[in-house]
Design an enzyme around this catalytic site. Structure first.
Site, short mmCIF file in Angstrom:
data_model
loop_
_atom_site.label_atom_id
_atom_site.label_comp_id
_atom_site.label_asym_id
_atom_site.label_seq_id
_atom_site.Cartn_x
_atom_site.Cartn_y
_atom_site.Cartn_z
N TYR A 142 0.89 -1.06 -0.16
CA TYR A 142 0.22 0.04 -0.03
C TYR A 142 0.91 1.29 -0.12
O TYR A 142 1.70 1.20 0.72
CB TYR A 142 -1.01 -0.11 1.26
N ASP A 237 9.31 2.98 -0.39
CA ASP A 237 8.26 3.67 0.28
C ASP A 237 8.44 3.41 1.71
O ASP A 237 8.06 2.41 2.33
CB ASP A 237 6.86 3.15 -0.25
N LYS A 265 4.08 9.97 7.92
CA LYS A 265 3.92 9.25 9.33
C LYS A 265 4.63 10.12 10.52
O LYS A 265 4.67 11.22 10.90
CB LYS A 265 3.83 7.89 9.38
C1 LIG Z 1 0.32 5.18 5.35
C2 LIG Z 1 0.99 4.73 4.22
C3 LIG Z 1 0.95 5.58 2.89
C4 LIG Z 1 0.00 6.74 2.75
O1 LIG Z 1 0.21 7.53 3.68
P1 LIG Z 1 -0.93 8.61 3.86
O2 LIG Z 1 -0.62 9.96 4.49
O3 LIG Z 1 -2.08 8.00 4.51
O4 LIG Z 1 -1.44 9.43 2.73
C5 LIG Z 1 1.95 5.29 2.08
N1 LIG Z 1 2.68 4.18 2.30
C6 LIG Z 1 2.94 3.41 3.20
C7 LIG Z 1 3.87 2.42 3.16
C8 LIG Z 1 2.05 3.82 3.99
O5 LIG Z 1 2.09 2.90 5.13
#
Ligand SMILES: *Cc1c(COP(=O)(O)O)cnc(C)c1O
Length: 428
Positions: A142, A237, A265
Protein backbone atom coordinates in the site's frame (compact mmCIF):
# COMPACT_ATOMS: atom_id res chain seq x y z
CA UNK A 1 -26.48 3.58 24.49
CA UNK A 2 -22.84 4.65 24.59
CA UNK A 3 -21.55 8.12 23.84
CA UNK A 4 -19.39 6.50 21.15
CA UNK A 5 -22.44 5.04 19.42
CA UNK A 6 -24.21 8.41 19.51
CA UNK A 7 -21.10 10.11 18.14
CA UNK A 8 -20.91 7.61 15.29
CA UNK A 9 -24.58 8.03 14.37
CA UNK A 10 -24.11 11.79 14.31
CA UNK A 11 -20.95 11.52 12.20
CA UNK A 12 -22.66 9.20 9.73
CA UNK A 13 -25.29 11.81 9.04
CA UNK A 14 -22.71 14.20 7.65
CA UNK A 15 -19.44 12.34 6.93
CA UNK A 16 -19.28 9.63 4.25
CA UNK A 17 -19.40 6.35 6.14
CA UNK A 18 -18.99 8.30 9.39
CA UNK A 19 -15.18 8.20 9.08
CA UNK A 20 -12.50 10.07 7.15
CA UNK A 21 -10.37 7.01 6.36
CA UNK A 22 -12.05 3.67 5.76
CA UNK A 23 -10.19 1.23 8.06
CA UNK A 24 -11.30 3.33 11.05
CA UNK A 25 -14.85 2.11 10.47
CA UNK A 26 -14.21 -1.38 12.00
CA UNK A 27 -15.57 -3.11 8.87
CA UNK A 28 -12.68 -5.58 9.07
CA UNK A 29 -13.67 -6.74 12.56
CA UNK A 30 -17.36 -5.88 12.78
CA UNK A 31 -19.03 -3.52 15.24
CA UNK A 32 -18.70 0.24 15.39
CA UNK A 33 -15.67 2.52 15.67
CA UNK A 34 -14.79 3.84 19.11
CA UNK A 35 -14.72 7.64 19.22
CA UNK A 36 -11.65 8.91 21.05
CA UNK A 37 -11.43 11.97 23.23
CA UNK A 38 -7.79 12.27 24.16
CA UNK A 39 -4.46 10.48 24.26
CA UNK A 40 -1.70 10.50 26.84
CA UNK A 41 1.54 8.55 26.44
CA UNK A 42 0.65 4.93 25.63
CA UNK A 43 -3.06 5.46 26.35
CA UNK A 44 -6.16 6.48 24.50
CA UNK A 45 -9.33 7.58 26.29
CA UNK A 46 -12.66 7.24 24.52
CA UNK A 47 -15.72 9.48 24.76
CA UNK A 48 -17.21 7.09 27.35
CA UNK A 49 -14.19 7.58 29.60
CA UNK A 50 -12.65 4.14 28.98
CA UNK A 51 -8.87 3.82 28.80
CA UNK A 52 -7.00 1.69 26.24
CA UNK A 53 -3.36 0.72 25.83
CA UNK A 54 -2.88 1.89 22.24
CA UNK A 55 -1.01 -0.17 19.62
CA UNK A 56 -2.22 1.87 16.66
CA UNK A 57 -0.32 5.08 17.44
CA UNK A 58 -2.39 7.04 14.91
CA UNK A 59 -1.37 4.36 12.36
CA UNK A 60 2.33 4.98 12.81
CA UNK A 61 3.24 8.61 13.50
CA UNK A 62 3.17 8.55 17.31
CA UNK A 63 6.49 6.86 18.04
CA UNK A 64 6.80 9.02 21.18
CA UNK A 65 3.25 8.26 22.32
CA UNK A 66 0.32 10.66 22.58
CA UNK A 67 0.74 14.33 23.45
CA UNK A 68 4.48 14.18 24.06
CA UNK A 69 5.34 17.27 26.10
CA UNK A 70 8.25 18.44 23.89
CA UNK A 71 6.28 17.98 20.68
CA UNK A 72 3.17 19.72 21.93
CA UNK A 73 5.29 22.63 23.22
CA UNK A 74 7.03 22.96 19.84
CA UNK A 75 3.64 22.94 18.11
CA UNK A 76 2.20 25.57 20.47
CA UNK A 77 5.25 27.80 20.02
CA UNK A 78 5.09 27.52 16.24
CA UNK A 79 1.33 28.13 16.18
CA UNK A 80 1.78 31.29 18.22
CA UNK A 81 4.08 32.65 15.50
CA UNK A 82 1.46 32.06 12.79
CA UNK A 83 -0.20 29.00 11.29
CA UNK A 84 0.88 29.32 7.68
CA UNK A 85 2.66 31.74 5.40
CA UNK A 86 2.83 30.19 1.95
CA UNK A 87 6.37 31.53 1.85
CA UNK A 88 9.51 29.63 2.83
CA UNK A 89 10.36 29.32 6.51
CA UNK A 90 13.57 28.14 8.15
CA UNK A 91 11.74 25.30 9.90
CA UNK A 92 11.54 23.51 6.53
CA UNK A 93 15.32 23.65 6.15
CA UNK A 94 15.81 22.53 9.75
CA UNK A 95 13.60 19.48 9.30
CA UNK A 96 15.21 18.63 5.94
CA UNK A 97 18.68 18.82 7.50
CA UNK A 98 17.55 16.60 10.35
CA UNK A 99 16.14 14.02 7.91
CA UNK A 100 19.28 14.10 5.79
CA UNK A 101 21.48 13.60 8.84
CA UNK A 102 19.53 10.40 9.57
CA UNK A 103 19.17 9.30 5.93
CA UNK A 104 22.23 10.55 4.03
CA UNK A 105 20.87 9.23 0.70
CA UNK A 106 18.27 12.01 0.76
CA UNK A 107 20.50 14.78 -0.57
CA UNK A 108 17.49 16.90 -1.48
CA UNK A 109 13.94 16.72 -0.18
CA UNK A 110 10.55 18.09 -1.04
CA UNK A 111 7.92 18.25 1.70
CA UNK A 112 4.28 17.45 1.01
CA UNK A 113 1.30 16.90 3.32
CA UNK A 114 0.71 13.14 3.16
CA UNK A 115 2.29 9.83 2.25
CA UNK A 116 -0.04 9.62 -0.74
CA UNK A 117 1.32 12.87 -2.13
CA UNK A 118 4.86 11.64 -1.55
CA UNK A 119 4.43 8.40 -3.52
CA UNK A 120 2.47 10.20 -6.24
CA UNK A 121 5.33 12.67 -6.63
CA UNK A 122 8.00 9.94 -6.58
CA UNK A 123 6.18 8.06 -9.30
CA UNK A 124 5.80 11.12 -11.51
CA UNK A 125 9.45 11.96 -11.07
CA UNK A 126 10.53 8.38 -11.87
CA UNK A 127 8.40 8.35 -15.01
CA UNK A 128 9.71 11.76 -16.04
CA UNK A 129 13.41 10.99 -15.66
CA UNK A 130 13.25 7.53 -17.25
CA UNK A 131 10.76 8.45 -19.97
CA UNK A 132 8.94 5.20 -19.16
CA UNK A 133 5.37 4.57 -17.99
CA UNK A 134 5.28 1.23 -16.21
CA UNK A 135 5.76 0.73 -12.50
CA UNK A 136 6.19 -2.46 -10.48
CA UNK A 137 4.48 -2.78 -7.12
CA UNK A 138 3.82 -5.75 -4.86
CA UNK A 139 0.57 -7.49 -4.12
CA UNK A 140 -0.59 -6.32 -0.68
CA UNK A 141 1.71 -3.28 -0.89
CA UNK A 142 0.00 0.00 0.00
CA UNK A 143 1.36 3.38 -1.00
CA UNK A 144 -1.60 5.63 -0.28
CA UNK A 145 -4.15 6.15 -3.01
CA UNK A 146 -2.57 7.49 -6.20
CA UNK A 147 -4.48 5.87 -9.09
CA UNK A 148 -1.41 4.04 -10.38
CA UNK A 149 -0.80 2.36 -7.04
CA UNK A 150 -4.34 1.26 -6.20
CA UNK A 151 -3.82 -2.07 -7.86
CA UNK A 152 -3.79 -5.15 -5.61
CA UNK A 153 -3.24 -2.76 -2.71
CA UNK A 154 -3.02 -3.52 1.01
CA UNK A 155 -4.37 -1.77 4.13
CA UNK A 156 -7.94 -0.47 3.73
CA UNK A 157 -8.16 -1.94 0.23
CA UNK A 158 -7.43 -5.40 1.66
CA UNK A 159 -9.62 -4.97 4.70
CA UNK A 160 -12.54 -3.96 2.56
CA UNK A 161 -11.88 -6.48 -0.22
CA UNK A 162 -11.52 -3.94 -3.01
CA UNK A 163 -7.97 -4.50 -4.24
CA UNK A 164 -8.63 -2.39 -7.30
CA UNK A 165 -10.93 0.57 -6.90
CA UNK A 166 -13.63 1.62 -9.34
CA UNK A 167 -12.65 4.97 -10.75
CA UNK A 168 -9.10 3.95 -11.59
CA UNK A 169 -8.90 4.10 -15.42
CA UNK A 170 -8.08 0.68 -16.86
CA UNK A 171 -5.63 2.37 -19.23
CA UNK A 172 -3.66 3.67 -16.26
CA UNK A 173 -3.83 0.44 -14.21
CA UNK A 174 -2.41 -1.36 -17.26
CA UNK A 175 0.89 0.42 -16.54
CA UNK A 176 1.05 -1.07 -13.04
CA UNK A 177 2.73 -4.47 -12.89
CA UNK A 178 2.25 -6.54 -9.77
CA UNK A 179 4.92 -8.81 -8.27
CA UNK A 180 5.04 -11.03 -5.20
CA UNK A 181 6.71 -9.55 -2.11
CA UNK A 182 9.79 -11.54 -1.01
CA UNK A 183 9.91 -13.27 -4.40
CA UNK A 184 12.61 -11.50 -6.41
CA UNK A 185 12.14 -13.98 -9.25
CA UNK A 186 8.64 -12.59 -9.79
CA UNK A 187 10.23 -9.16 -10.29
CA UNK A 188 12.91 -10.62 -12.54
CA UNK A 189 10.19 -12.14 -14.73
CA UNK A 190 8.46 -8.75 -15.10
CA UNK A 191 11.75 -7.09 -16.06
CA UNK A 192 12.52 -9.87 -18.54
CA UNK A 193 9.23 -9.11 -20.27
CA UNK A 194 8.84 -5.32 -19.83
CA UNK A 195 12.36 -4.21 -18.81
CA UNK A 196 12.61 -1.28 -21.19
CA UNK A 197 9.22 0.12 -20.15
CA UNK A 198 9.64 -0.03 -16.37
CA UNK A 199 10.25 3.37 -14.75
CA UNK A 200 10.42 2.16 -11.17
CA UNK A 201 9.91 -0.55 -8.60
CA UNK A 202 8.12 0.79 -5.53
CA UNK A 203 8.32 -1.31 -2.39
CA UNK A 204 7.58 -1.05 1.31
CA UNK A 205 10.97 -2.30 2.55
CA UNK A 206 9.16 -4.01 5.43
CA UNK A 207 5.65 -4.77 4.23
CA UNK A 208 3.38 -3.05 6.74
CA UNK A 209 0.02 -2.89 5.04
CA UNK A 210 -0.56 -6.61 4.70
CA UNK A 211 0.04 -6.97 8.41
CA UNK A 212 3.84 -6.94 9.04
CA UNK A 213 6.15 -8.99 6.82
CA UNK A 214 9.93 -8.42 6.91
CA UNK A 215 12.00 -8.93 3.75
CA UNK A 216 13.78 -12.28 3.32
CA UNK A 217 17.59 -12.19 3.07
CA UNK A 218 18.75 -10.95 -0.31
CA UNK A 219 15.35 -9.66 -1.50
CA UNK A 220 16.23 -5.97 -1.56
CA UNK A 221 19.70 -6.67 -2.98
CA UNK A 222 18.04 -8.41 -5.94
CA UNK A 223 15.61 -5.51 -6.42
CA UNK A 224 18.55 -3.07 -6.41
CA UNK A 225 20.44 -5.20 -8.94
CA UNK A 226 17.44 -5.60 -11.26
CA UNK A 227 16.72 -1.86 -11.23
CA UNK A 228 20.38 -1.12 -12.01
CA UNK A 229 20.48 -3.69 -14.80
CA UNK A 230 17.39 -2.28 -16.53
CA UNK A 231 17.84 1.41 -15.74
CA UNK A 232 14.76 1.63 -13.53
CA UNK A 233 14.54 3.53 -10.24
CA UNK A 234 14.16 1.75 -6.92
CA UNK A 235 11.68 3.62 -4.72
CA UNK A 236 11.66 2.72 -1.04
CA UNK A 237 8.29 3.74 0.36
CA UNK A 238 9.40 4.39 3.92
CA UNK A 239 6.24 6.25 4.91
CA UNK A 240 5.77 3.62 7.62
CA UNK A 241 9.30 2.25 8.14
CA UNK A 242 11.10 5.62 8.15
CA UNK A 243 12.26 6.36 11.75
CA UNK A 244 10.17 3.33 12.80
CA UNK A 245 12.47 0.36 12.21
CA UNK A 246 15.67 2.37 12.82
CA UNK A 247 16.61 6.06 12.97
CA UNK A 248 17.84 5.81 9.39
CA UNK A 249 14.84 3.78 8.26
CA UNK A 250 14.87 0.43 6.49
CA UNK A 251 17.54 1.67 4.07
CA UNK A 252 19.98 1.98 6.97
CA UNK A 253 18.84 -1.23 8.62
CA UNK A 254 19.28 -3.30 5.46
CA UNK A 255 22.14 -1.31 3.92
CA UNK A 256 20.35 -0.57 0.64
CA UNK A 257 20.54 2.74 -1.23
CA UNK A 258 17.24 3.39 -3.02
CA UNK A 259 17.03 6.04 -5.74
CA UNK A 260 14.01 7.75 -4.23
CA UNK A 261 12.57 7.54 -0.74
CA UNK A 262 9.09 8.51 0.35
CA UNK A 263 8.38 9.50 3.94
CA UNK A 264 5.29 10.30 5.98
CA UNK A 265 3.79 9.43 9.36
CA UNK A 266 6.61 9.89 11.95
CA UNK A 267 8.21 12.74 9.97
CA UNK A 268 5.20 14.87 10.94
CA UNK A 269 5.09 13.74 14.57
CA UNK A 270 1.29 13.45 14.30
CA UNK A 271 0.67 16.41 12.01
CA UNK A 272 0.22 15.99 8.23
CA UNK A 273 3.67 15.81 6.63
CA UNK A 274 5.11 13.70 3.84
CA UNK A 275 8.34 13.97 1.89
CA UNK A 276 10.11 12.63 -1.13
CA UNK A 277 13.89 12.65 -1.27
CA UNK A 278 16.89 11.38 -3.18
CA UNK A 279 20.02 12.47 -5.03
CA UNK A 280 20.17 16.14 -6.04
CA UNK A 281 20.39 15.22 -9.74
CA UNK A 282 17.00 13.50 -9.52
CA UNK A 283 15.25 15.84 -7.11
CA UNK A 284 16.33 18.95 -9.02
CA UNK A 285 14.14 17.73 -11.89
CA UNK A 286 11.15 19.00 -9.86
CA UNK A 287 9.84 22.50 -10.51
CA UNK A 288 11.13 25.20 -10.13
CA UNK A 289 14.65 24.03 -11.11
CA UNK A 290 13.37 21.23 -13.36
CA UNK A 291 10.31 20.57 -15.51
CA UNK A 292 8.40 18.03 -13.36
CA UNK A 293 5.31 19.62 -11.82
CA UNK A 294 4.71 19.35 -8.08
CA UNK A 295 3.19 21.86 -5.66
CA UNK A 296 1.17 22.19 -2.44
CA UNK A 297 -0.56 25.02 -0.57
CA UNK A 298 0.13 23.40 2.80
CA UNK A 299 3.52 21.86 1.95
CA UNK A 300 6.14 22.61 4.59
CA UNK A 301 3.56 24.08 6.96
CA UNK A 302 5.49 25.69 9.84
CA UNK A 303 3.47 24.06 12.63
CA UNK A 304 3.79 20.62 11.02
CA UNK A 305 7.54 21.15 10.51
CA UNK A 306 7.91 22.01 14.20
CA UNK A 307 6.11 18.80 15.23
CA UNK A 308 8.30 16.71 12.93
CA UNK A 309 11.50 18.37 14.07
CA UNK A 310 10.69 17.99 17.78
CA UNK A 311 9.89 14.31 17.17
CA UNK A 312 13.00 13.45 15.14
CA UNK A 313 15.26 15.15 17.68
CA UNK A 314 14.05 12.79 20.40
CA UNK A 315 14.76 9.67 18.32
CA UNK A 316 18.48 10.36 18.65
CA UNK A 317 18.43 9.61 22.39
CA UNK A 318 20.97 6.86 23.11
CA UNK A 319 19.38 3.40 23.06
CA UNK A 320 16.05 4.68 21.74
CA UNK A 321 15.57 1.90 19.17
CA UNK A 322 17.10 -0.80 21.39
CA UNK A 323 14.52 -0.06 24.07
CA UNK A 324 11.73 0.13 21.50
CA UNK A 325 12.59 -3.27 20.02
CA UNK A 326 12.94 -4.77 23.50
CA UNK A 327 9.38 -3.66 24.24
CA UNK A 328 8.18 -5.10 20.94
CA UNK A 329 9.98 -8.38 21.67
CA UNK A 330 8.49 -8.55 25.17
CA UNK A 331 5.07 -8.13 23.59
CA UNK A 332 5.44 -10.59 20.69
CA UNK A 333 7.21 -13.26 22.78
CA UNK A 334 4.69 -12.82 25.60
CA UNK A 335 1.76 -13.17 23.23
CA UNK A 336 3.27 -16.21 21.48
CA UNK A 337 3.89 -17.97 24.81
CA UNK A 338 0.37 -17.21 25.99
CA UNK A 339 -1.12 -18.52 22.73
CA UNK A 340 0.98 -21.69 23.00
CA UNK A 341 -0.26 -22.31 26.55
CA UNK A 342 -3.79 -22.40 25.15
CA UNK A 343 -3.00 -24.38 22.02
CA UNK A 344 -3.87 -21.47 19.70
CA UNK A 345 -2.03 -21.47 16.34
CA UNK A 346 -0.34 -18.08 16.38
CA UNK A 347 2.82 -16.43 15.12
CA UNK A 348 4.36 -12.96 15.12
CA UNK A 349 6.72 -10.82 13.05
CA UNK A 350 8.60 -7.75 14.27
CA UNK A 351 11.11 -5.18 13.05
CA UNK A 352 12.15 -2.25 15.27
CA UNK A 353 9.02 -0.56 16.60
CA UNK A 354 6.53 -2.43 14.40
CA UNK A 355 5.01 -5.88 14.71
CA UNK A 356 2.48 -8.27 13.17
CA UNK A 357 0.20 -10.87 14.78
CA UNK A 358 -1.15 -13.83 12.80
CA UNK A 359 -3.56 -16.58 13.73
CA UNK A 360 -1.63 -19.15 11.69
CA UNK A 361 1.43 -21.35 12.03
CA UNK A 362 4.57 -19.45 10.99
CA UNK A 363 6.59 -18.42 9.23
CA UNK A 364 4.64 -15.66 7.47
CA UNK A 365 6.76 -14.48 4.54
CA UNK A 366 4.39 -14.06 1.63
CA UNK A 367 1.09 -12.40 0.87
CA UNK A 368 -0.60 -15.81 0.65
CA UNK A 369 0.74 -16.71 4.13
CA UNK A 370 -0.99 -13.58 5.46
CA UNK A 371 -4.19 -14.50 3.65
CA UNK A 372 -4.37 -17.98 5.14
CA UNK A 373 -4.34 -16.65 8.73
CA UNK A 374 -7.65 -17.12 10.57
CA UNK A 375 -9.50 -13.80 10.16
CA UNK A 376 -12.40 -14.90 12.35
CA UNK A 377 -10.06 -15.65 15.26
CA UNK A 378 -8.45 -12.25 14.78
CA UNK A 379 -11.88 -10.65 14.95
CA UNK A 380 -12.66 -12.39 18.25
CA UNK A 381 -9.19 -11.59 19.61
CA UNK A 382 -9.58 -7.92 18.64
CA UNK A 383 -12.95 -7.52 20.35
CA UNK A 384 -11.82 -9.53 23.39
CA UNK A 385 -8.83 -7.23 23.87
CA UNK A 386 -10.87 -4.09 23.20
CA UNK A 387 -13.21 -5.10 26.03
CA UNK A 388 -10.16 -5.47 28.30
CA UNK A 389 -8.75 -2.04 27.42
CA UNK A 390 -6.27 -2.89 24.65
CA UNK A 391 -6.65 -1.10 21.31
CA UNK A 392 -5.28 -2.96 18.28
CA UNK A 393 -5.77 -1.88 14.68
CA UNK A 394 -9.28 -2.99 13.68
CA UNK A 395 -8.03 -5.19 10.84
CA UNK A 396 -5.98 -8.36 10.44
CA UNK A 397 -3.99 -6.64 7.69
CA UNK A 398 -2.37 -3.80 9.59
CA UNK A 399 0.95 -3.65 11.39
CA UNK A 400 0.96 -2.79 15.10
CA UNK A 401 3.12 -0.10 16.69
CA UNK A 402 4.77 0.28 20.07
CA UNK A 403 5.84 3.75 21.25
CA UNK A 404 8.55 4.97 23.57
CA UNK A 405 5.77 5.69 26.08
CA UNK A 406 4.85 2.00 26.44
CA UNK A 407 6.28 0.70 29.72
CA UNK A 408 7.12 -2.91 30.61
CA UNK A 409 4.00 -2.77 32.83
CA UNK A 410 1.85 -1.82 29.81
CA UNK A 411 3.27 -4.75 27.88
CA UNK A 412 2.66 -7.20 30.78
CA UNK A 413 -0.90 -5.94 31.17
CA UNK A 414 -1.45 -6.48 27.45
CA UNK A 415 -0.09 -10.03 27.59
CA UNK A 416 -2.25 -10.79 30.64
CA UNK A 417 -5.34 -9.52 28.81
CA UNK A 418 -4.43 -11.55 25.73
CA UNK A 419 -4.02 -14.66 27.87
CA UNK A 420 -7.66 -14.35 28.95
CA UNK A 421 -8.78 -13.96 25.35
CA UNK A 422 -6.65 -16.88 24.10
CA UNK A 423 -8.21 -19.11 26.76
CA UNK A 424 -11.65 -18.30 25.35
CA UNK A 425 -10.48 -18.73 21.73
CA UNK A 426 -9.23 -22.26 22.35
CA UNK A 427 -12.67 -23.27 23.65
CA UNK A 428 -15.58 -24.34 21.44
C1 LIG B 1 0.33 5.18 5.31
C2 LIG B 1 1.12 4.85 4.12
C3 LIG B 1 1.02 5.60 2.95
C4 LIG B 1 0.02 6.70 2.76
O1 LIG B 1 0.23 7.78 3.58
P1 LIG B 1 -1.00 8.81 3.83
O2 LIG B 1 -0.38 9.88 4.67
O3 LIG B 1 -2.06 8.01 4.52
O4 LIG B 1 -1.44 9.28 2.51
C5 LIG B 1 1.90 5.33 1.92
N1 LIG B 1 2.80 4.34 2.02
C6 LIG B 1 2.89 3.57 3.12
C7 LIG B 1 3.93 2.49 3.18
C8 LIG B 1 2.05 3.78 4.20
O5 LIG B 1 2.13 3.00 5.28
Amino acid sequence: MTASHRAFMRARSVIAGGVNSPVRAFKGVGGEPIFMQRGEGAYLFDVDGRRYIDYVGAWGPLILGHADADVTRAVADAAARGLAFGAPTEGETELALEVRALMPGLERLRFVSSGTEATMTALRLARAVTGRDKVVKFEGGYHGHPDSLLVKAGSGALTLGVPTSPGVPAALAAHTLVARFNDADSVGALFAQHGNDIAAVIVEPVAGNMNCVPPVAGFHERLRALCDQYGALLIFDEVMTGFRVAAGGAQALFGIRPDLTTLGKIIGGGLPVGAVGGPAALMDQLLPDGPVFQAGTNSGNPVAMAAGLATLKKLKAPGFYETLSQRVAALTVGLSEAAARHGVAFTTNAVGGMFGLFFAEGPVRYYDDVMRADADRFRRFFHGLLGLGVYLAPSAYEAGFVSAAHTPADISATVAAAEQVFSRLSGP
